[in-house]
Design a protein around this motif. Structure first.
Motif, PDB file in Angstrom:
ATOM      1  N   PHE A  93    -122.901 -45.336  40.228  1.00 51.84           N
ATOM      2  CA  PHE A  93    -123.622 -44.267  40.904  1.00 51.84           C
ATOM      3  C   PHE A  93    -124.754 -43.795  40.007  1.00 51.84           C
ATOM      4  O   PHE A  93    -124.584 -43.652  38.800  1.00 51.84           O
ATOM      5  CB  PHE A  93    -122.684 -43.093  41.217  1.00 51.84           C
ATOM      6  N   LYS A  94    -125.906 -43.559  40.599  1.00 49.77           N
ATOM      7  CA  LYS A  94    -127.061 -43.057  39.868  1.00 49.77           C
ATOM      8  C   LYS A  94    -127.487 -41.732  40.479  1.00 49.77           C
ATOM      9  O   LYS A  94    -127.837 -41.667  41.658  1.00 49.77           O
ATOM     10  CB  LYS A  94    -128.212 -44.057  39.909  1.00 49.77           C
ATOM     11  N   ALA A  95    -127.449 -40.684  39.670  1.00 48.19           N
ATOM     12  CA  ALA A  95    -127.757 -39.353  40.173  1.00 48.19           C
ATOM     13  C   ALA A  95    -129.227 -39.233  40.559  1.00 48.19           C
ATOM     14  O   ALA A  95    -130.109 -39.786  39.908  1.00 48.19           O
ATOM     15  CB  ALA A  95    -127.420 -38.307  39.104  1.00 48.19           C
ATOM     16  N   ASN A  96    -129.465 -38.495  41.629  1.00 49.08           N
ATOM     17  CA  ASN A  96    -130.827 -38.187  42.063  1.00 49.08           C
ATOM     18  C   ASN A  96    -131.264 -36.904  41.354  1.00 49.08           C
ATOM     19  O   ASN A  96    -130.704 -35.834  41.578  1.00 49.08           O
ATOM     20  CB  ASN A  96    -130.858 -38.007  43.584  1.00 49.08           C
ATOM     21  N   LYS A  97    -132.277 -37.000  40.510  1.00 49.04           N
ATOM     22  CA  LYS A  97    -132.716 -35.846  39.726  1.00 49.04           C
ATOM     23  C   LYS A  97    -134.087 -35.328  40.153  1.00 49.04           C
ATOM     24  O   LYS A  97    -134.710 -34.572  39.422  1.00 49.04           O
ATOM     25  CB  LYS A  97    -132.780 -36.216  38.244  1.00 49.04           C
ATOM     26  N   SER A  98    -134.541 -35.714  41.310  1.00 49.39           N
ATOM     27  CA  SER A  98    -135.912 -35.378  41.688  1.00 49.39           C
ATOM     28  C   SER A  98    -135.974 -34.603  43.001  1.00 49.39           C
ATOM     29  O   SER A  98    -136.295 -35.169  44.041  1.00 49.39           O
ATOM     30  CB  SER A  98    -136.751 -36.661  41.793  1.00 49.39           C
ATOM     31  N   LYS A 100    -123.817 -31.181  53.698  1.00 43.77           N
ATOM     32  CA  LYS A 100    -124.578 -30.686  54.848  1.00 43.77           C
ATOM     33  C   LYS A 100    -125.667 -29.711  54.410  1.00 43.77           C
ATOM     34  O   LYS A 100    -126.767 -29.694  54.987  1.00 43.77           O
ATOM     35  CB  LYS A 100    -123.629 -30.015  55.839  1.00 43.77           C
ATOM     36  N   ASP A 101    -125.387 -28.916  53.393  1.00 46.46           N
ATOM     37  CA  ASP A 101    -126.350 -27.916  52.931  1.00 46.46           C
ATOM     38  C   ASP A 101    -127.526 -28.535  52.183  1.00 46.46           C
ATOM     39  O   ASP A 101    -128.539 -27.872  51.966  1.00 46.46           O
ATOM     40  CB  ASP A 101    -125.664 -26.886  52.034  1.00 46.46           C
ATOM     41  N   GLY A 102    -127.379 -29.786  51.733  1.00 44.96           N
ATOM     42  CA  GLY A 102    -128.512 -30.472  51.120  1.00 44.96           C
ATOM     43  C   GLY A 102    -128.522 -30.520  49.612  1.00 44.96           C
ATOM     44  O   GLY A 102    -129.508 -30.962  49.017  1.00 44.96           O
ATOM     45  N   TYR A 103    -127.455 -30.083  48.952  1.00 46.81           N
ATOM     46  CA  TYR A 103    -127.387 -30.183  47.493  1.00 46.81           C
ATOM     47  C   TYR A 103    -127.093 -31.633  47.100  1.00 46.81           C
ATOM     48  O   TYR A 103    -126.451 -32.374  47.855  1.00 46.81           O
ATOM     49  CB  TYR A 103    -126.311 -29.249  46.942  1.00 46.81           C
ATOM     50  N   ASN A 111    -121.268 -39.860  48.964  1.00 45.70           N
ATOM     51  CA  ASN A 111    -122.173 -39.010  49.738  1.00 45.70           C
ATOM     52  C   ASN A 111    -123.452 -38.662  48.969  1.00 45.70           C
ATOM     53  O   ASN A 111    -124.180 -37.756  49.370  1.00 45.70           O
ATOM     54  CB  ASN A 111    -121.450 -37.723  50.145  1.00 45.70           C
ATOM     55  N   GLY A 112    -123.691 -39.393  47.873  1.00 47.09           N
ATOM     56  CA  GLY A 112    -124.919 -39.173  47.120  1.00 47.09           C
ATOM     57  C   GLY A 112    -124.915 -37.943  46.240  1.00 47.09           C
ATOM     58  O   GLY A 112    -125.979 -37.471  45.822  1.00 47.09           O
ATOM     59  N   ILE A 113    -123.732 -37.409  45.944  1.00 44.91           N
ATOM     60  CA  ILE A 113    -123.612 -36.177  45.156  1.00 44.91           C
ATOM     61  C   ILE A 113    -123.197 -36.509  43.724  1.00 44.91           C
ATOM     62  O   ILE A 113    -122.152 -37.131  43.494  1.00 44.91           O
ATOM     63  CB  ILE A 113    -122.560 -35.228  45.769  1.00 44.91           C
ATOM     64  N   ALA A 114    -124.012 -36.114  42.752  1.00 42.19           N
ATOM     65  CA  ALA A 114    -123.635 -36.252  41.349  1.00 42.19           C
ATOM     66  C   ALA A 114    -122.596 -35.184  41.000  1.00 42.19           C
ATOM     67  O   ALA A 114    -122.589 -34.097  41.588  1.00 42.19           O
ATOM     68  CB  ALA A 114    -124.857 -36.107  40.452  1.00 42.19           C
ATOM     69  N   VAL A 115    -121.734 -35.492  40.040  1.00 41.63           N
ATOM     70  CA  VAL A 115    -120.671 -34.557  39.649  1.00 41.63           C
ATOM     71  C   VAL A 115    -120.811 -34.243  38.160  1.00 41.63           C
ATOM     72  O   VAL A 115    -120.618 -35.109  37.310  1.00 41.63           O
ATOM     73  CB  VAL A 115    -119.272 -35.124  39.947  1.00 41.63           C
TER      74      VAL A 115
END
Length: 706
Positions: free
Chosen positions: A182-187, A221-224, A271-275
């Motif tokens: 997994f690669k976190a989205n930081k942008s 759903k909230d977009g975080y 779900n594309g969420i970094a932890v």
């Protein structure tokens, strides 16, 4: 021979002018640091020296050094079980537990590995099994006692006796990751700070599984795109919010099993969420039986001796970052959570406390000299620098965030530039500013120039995580922004149609405060669980003073779900705000360009990429045809805090495209006048429309008319 070489070198260097030394990176970026460059280089060289020592001059990597968790603790092997512990002051160690009636028996007696402070026990497979509870029974000169191993990876608490024990953990079906990479989205990085135990509606301790099933879908759903989880490392007292850690390698069992935590992280990644994990390396709980306070008769095994042993404000113990074994323990801890649980990085708690001998207590930090006057703990600075190097060596895309209040320069600058290597630092000035503004200033005295300066107050070479409020502002004894703005009227006038002026003011300012903070970020934005919709209750964990109640240690999601109440207005706005920020490509790297501010009008306007943000903080004055010079074209409203869908009055027609007006004085600059209606106490975000979009819209309108 050495003396002759030194003399020869001196004569050669004297024959020509010495080459001027180039300034180190953070000094290049900030000339005001030049008087302190020697100190900056000294810290940098210290870290390089320690790095060389720990890696044996490069014979191994830092990641290979930080593998203590693979050696120490209890492990299942091909031959049976292996247990090891670092306890140099011990004279004898036995394992006692369910497998031997909690009595010292010869078969479970550890042996000291000659010439070291390490102890080892090798057992056949049938000597213990998955689920068995156990502890060490440690002997030392003058005493003995039961202890939980420092490196154990599973600790549980008995429901009746409340006693903690280590637990053998070797499930028949280890967790299989569905999303291995997994690669976190930081942008940008949009962080939802959360606490597993208090994330449910029910008055109880929530679980990893309940969070995965009930709360994570809300966050998606909230977009975080990131969650920052608190209180993961095992802690004896639930009410400590996870900050008094006892077992650094054990995920808190009060929330569930290791497999359930892994399933939560796995689902977040899917779900594309970094932890991000809230990691505590700034101090440790004083408990001796559960923690590291007196593991083997030496209270200073892990901690500083003398006056520096205890933290004067936190009733806890301070790690001795000058000991290689302690550095090994803490660095291994970082690598463990990355590799074993697939965390995407860490928010380091209490960094200010680590940096200074005073822990930053009672210090003002008013000028650069306050960061370089000899009261800094170089050992801790070195550890933090190495921790960042290690984390990014293990996972180059990892995220590290420093919670630091003093403003130490270089904290989030690159190591190569003389910094400490954090990716981000918390912009802790911003929530303090909002609290002070709400408490001390009349609405008529809010100055856009001060607001704009504060939300952008950061070093040019350091990225920050901006936020209006975190869990700190939600605790008993403090107040959230919504409660400061509305107070008790939240309980009586938050039903639609029953709002009074105080509620309407609070809803409007809550949105504006968040928008001006989030729209000026240079790294990321953070929100604490529930604050996005104005959660009305403070956080108060079960304690004697409240009858051990869970009433305030939970989140009332039914409030935001009930569309008869006003809470959903704030939650819906928060989601729309994040959508606007994410819609601008490379939002972080787009400059925050001021267009206009007027403190008399209380109006502020700035641009990021193709989005213009306009704020009218005046509580009473609305403006018609308020003009700004902007790039010419048509602008469409993409966010309006006054929209009825967000609890506003809906005074603007947000379906209109606002076209700029030509002015020959500014034509050469490509600027024209944008004139807007700005209702009192509202904000707008408008995006420049391209010609092809306008043509397409015109064609669609023609088609509709026919």
């Amino acid at each position: 021979m050495p003396n002759t070489m030194r003399k020869t070198t001196t004569r050669k260097s004297a024959s020509k002018a010495p080459k001027a030394q180039q300034h180190i990176g953070i000094v290049k970026n900030d000339p005001y640091l030049q008087p302190y460059e020697d100190a900056i280089r000294g810290r940098h060289d210290h870290a390089l020296w320690k790095l060389g020592q720990l890696t044996q001059g490069g014979k191994q990597t830092l990641a290979e050094f930080a593998s203590g968790y693979e050696y120490y603790g209890l492990h299942k092997t091909e031959k049976g079980w292996a247990f090891r512990e670092w306890a140099p002051n011990a004279t004898d160690i036995y394992l006692v537990g369910d497998f031997n009636g909690w009595k010292e028996k010869a078969a479970y007696r550890c042996k000291r590995i000659q010439g070291t402070g390490n102890w080892e026990l090798l057992l056949d497979e049938d000597k213990m099994k998955h689920g068995d509870l156990y502890k060490m029974h440690v002997h030392w000169n003058g005493g003995e006692g039961e202890r939980i191993p420092a490196w154990c990876q599973r600790v549980v608490q008995d429901d009746e006796t409340k006693i903690f024990s280590a637990q053998v953990w070797n499930p028949a079906k280890p967790y299989k990751w569905r999303r291995k990479r997994f690669k976190a989205n930081k942008s940008p990085l949009l962080i939802y700070e959360c606490h597993i135990g208090m994330a449910q509606d029910a008055e109880k301790v929530g679980t990893y599984t309940e969070f995965k099933d009930n709360v994570l879908p809300r966050i998606v759903k909230d977009g975080y795109n990131a969650i920052q989880i608190m209180a993961i490392q095992e802690h004896p007292y639930y009410g400590s919010f996870g900050y008094h850690v006892s077992s650094f390698f054990a995920a808190s069992s009060r929330f569930g099993t290791p497999e359930e935590l892994k399933a939560l992280i796995d689902e977040a990644h899917r779900n594309g969420i970094a932890v991000i994990m809230d990691i505590v390396h700034s101090h440790a709980v004083k408990n001796e039986i559960e923690g590291l306070g007196n593991l083997a008769g030496d209270p200073n095994q892990y901690f500083y001796p003398g006056d520096r042993h205890e933290h004067p404000a936190w009733d806890s113990l301070c790690f001795d970052y000058g000991k290689d074994d302690v550095i090994h323990f803490l660095l291994s801890n970082c690598k463990f959570w990355l590799n074993e649980y697939h965390f995407d990085g860490f928010r380091f708690d209490g960094v200010t406390s680590m940096l200074y001998y005073s822990h930053g207590l009672g210090e003002a930090f008013t000028n650069y000299g306050d960061y370089f006057n000899g009261h800094e703990d170089d050992n801790a600075i070195c550890y933090l620098t190495l921790a960042n190097k290690l984390i990014h060596e293990v996972n180059p895309n990892a995220i590290t965030i420093a919670e630091e209040v003093s403003g130490m320069p270089g904290l989030a600058a690159k190591f190569e530039d003389g910094g400490y290597g954090f990716d981000y630092r918390m912009a802790m000035n911003i929530p303090d500013f909002w609290i002070k503004t709400i408490k001390e200033k009349r609405d008529e005295d809010w100055k856009p120039s001060s607001i704009f300066w504060e939300v952008k107050n950061r070093r040019v070479d350091e990225k920050t995580i901006s936020y209006c409020e975190s869990h700190d502002q939600a605790l008993v004894g403090d107040k959230t922004i919504i409660f400061r703005l509305i107070d008790a009227d939240m309980y009586w006038h938050f039903r639609k149609g029953d709002e009074n002026e105080n509620v309407r003011r609070g809803i409007a300012l809550h949105k504006m405060i968040r928008l001006v903070t989030a729209s000026t970020i240079n790294g990321g934005y953070l929100n604490f669980m529930g604050n996005e919709f104005g959660h009305p209750e403070w956080i108060d964990f079960p304690r004697e003073g409240n009858g051990w109640s869970y009433k305030y240690a939970r989140r009332q999601w039914d409030l935001v779900d009930n569309h008869d109440l006003c809470y959903h207005y704030l939650g819906d706005f928060d989601k729309a705000m994040l959508e606007v920020i994410k819609s601008e490509k490379d939002f972080n790297s787009t400059p925050v360009t001021e267009i206009w501010h007027n403190d008399g009008d209380q109006v502020l306007a700035f641009m990021r990429g193709e989005i213009i943000f306009v704020f009218n903080f005046s509580p009473t004055h609305s403006f018609t045809d308020y003009g700004f010079l902007v790039p010419k074209g048509g602008y469409e409203v993409v966010l309006d805090t006054d929209a009825k869908s967000f609890g506003g009055n809906g005074f603007n027609d947000d379906s209109m495209v606002h076209f700029t007006n030509f002015d020959p004085l500014y034509a050469k600059d490509g600027k024209e006048w944008l004139q807007l209606y700005l209702p009192a106490r509202t904000a707008l975000a408008l995006r420049l429309k391209h010609e092809d979009e306008e043509k397409q819209n015109n064609e669609q309108n023609k088609t509709k008319s026919h």
